[in-house]
Design a protein around this motif. Structure first.
Motif, short mmCIF file in Angstrom:
data_model
loop_
_atom_site.label_atom_id
_atom_site.label_comp_id
_atom_site.label_asym_id
_atom_site.label_seq_id
_atom_site.Cartn_x
_atom_site.Cartn_y
_atom_site.Cartn_z
N TYR A 152 0.71 -1.24 0.00
CA TYR A 152 -0.03 0.13 0.04
C TYR A 152 1.02 1.25 -0.05
N LYS A 198 -10.47 0.61 -1.78
CA LYS A 198 -9.34 -0.16 -1.39
C LYS A 198 -9.26 -1.75 -1.74
N ILE A 248 0.55 -2.05 5.48
CA ILE A 248 -0.75 -1.74 5.76
C ILE A 248 -0.90 -0.64 7.20
N TYR A 299 -6.36 1.60 7.90
CA TYR A 299 -6.73 0.96 6.44
C TYR A 299 -7.75 0.12 6.59
#
Length: 178
Positions: free
Chosen positions: A86, A163, A174, A178
């Motif tokens: 991410y 997402k 992460i 998140y």
């Protein structure tokens, strides 16, 4: 009435193509290719496309991408594990590095005898982008304060409005929110 409009548009396009093609020199390869296309058309005809669904899908995608407030999430691929990392949020979906504002080439007359040649065209910054071969992408990344900055990315990326599932990621990438 709808079919008449489509036939009229296609007929105009064919006529204009013929007129423009007559103005330019045709190579033997072009003539051979045109003969093959005519032969295929005679044998099989053209597809009977009536819903234009793919066209409407692409139109919808273009319109969604045209939103300057479109916030997306972007991810890079970890080459070692194959999992995603991410990276954060960005505005829009990114622009391929090889995209250009101007056409890379232009057909121009270069003598009184209507001799034509293809010349490269420079971008507004004066650079020539013809022949670029890269998978790089420009992304307008955002930071925690909402500041936007262009980021040049060469690694494999995914950008999404939603997402991705956390199980697809390297755990360390992460964030808690998140």
């Amino acid at each position: 009435m709808k079919k008449f409009k489509i036939v009229a548009i296609v007929l105009c396009a064919v006529l204009m193509t013929g007129i423009l093609a007559g103005c330019m020199y045709e190579s033997e390869e072009t003539q051979y290719t045109d003969q093959l296309k005519d032969q295929i058309s005679d044998m099989y005809g053209y597809p009977n496309v009536s819903n234009f669904f793919e066209y409407s899908q692409l139109k919808e995608i273009y319109e969604m991408r045209d939103n300057p407030n479109l916030v997306c999430y972007w991810y890079t691929k970890n080459d070692m594990s194959g999992k995603w990392i991410y990276q954060g949020t960005c505005v829009g979906y990114g622009i391929p590095y090889s995209a250009s504002i101007t056409a890379p080439e232009s057909v121009q007359k270069y003598s009184k005898h209507y001799d034509w040649q293809i010349l490269p065209l420079a971008e507004p910054n004066g650079l020539y982008t013809d022949g670029l071969s890269t998978s790089a992408t420009w992304i307008l990344t955002t930071d925690a304060n909402g500041n936007i900055s262009p980021t040049y990315v060469e690694s494999e990326i995914t950008i999404s409005q939603v997402k991705m599932d956390a199980r697809l990621f390297e755990d360390w990438s992460i964030p808690n929110n998140y």
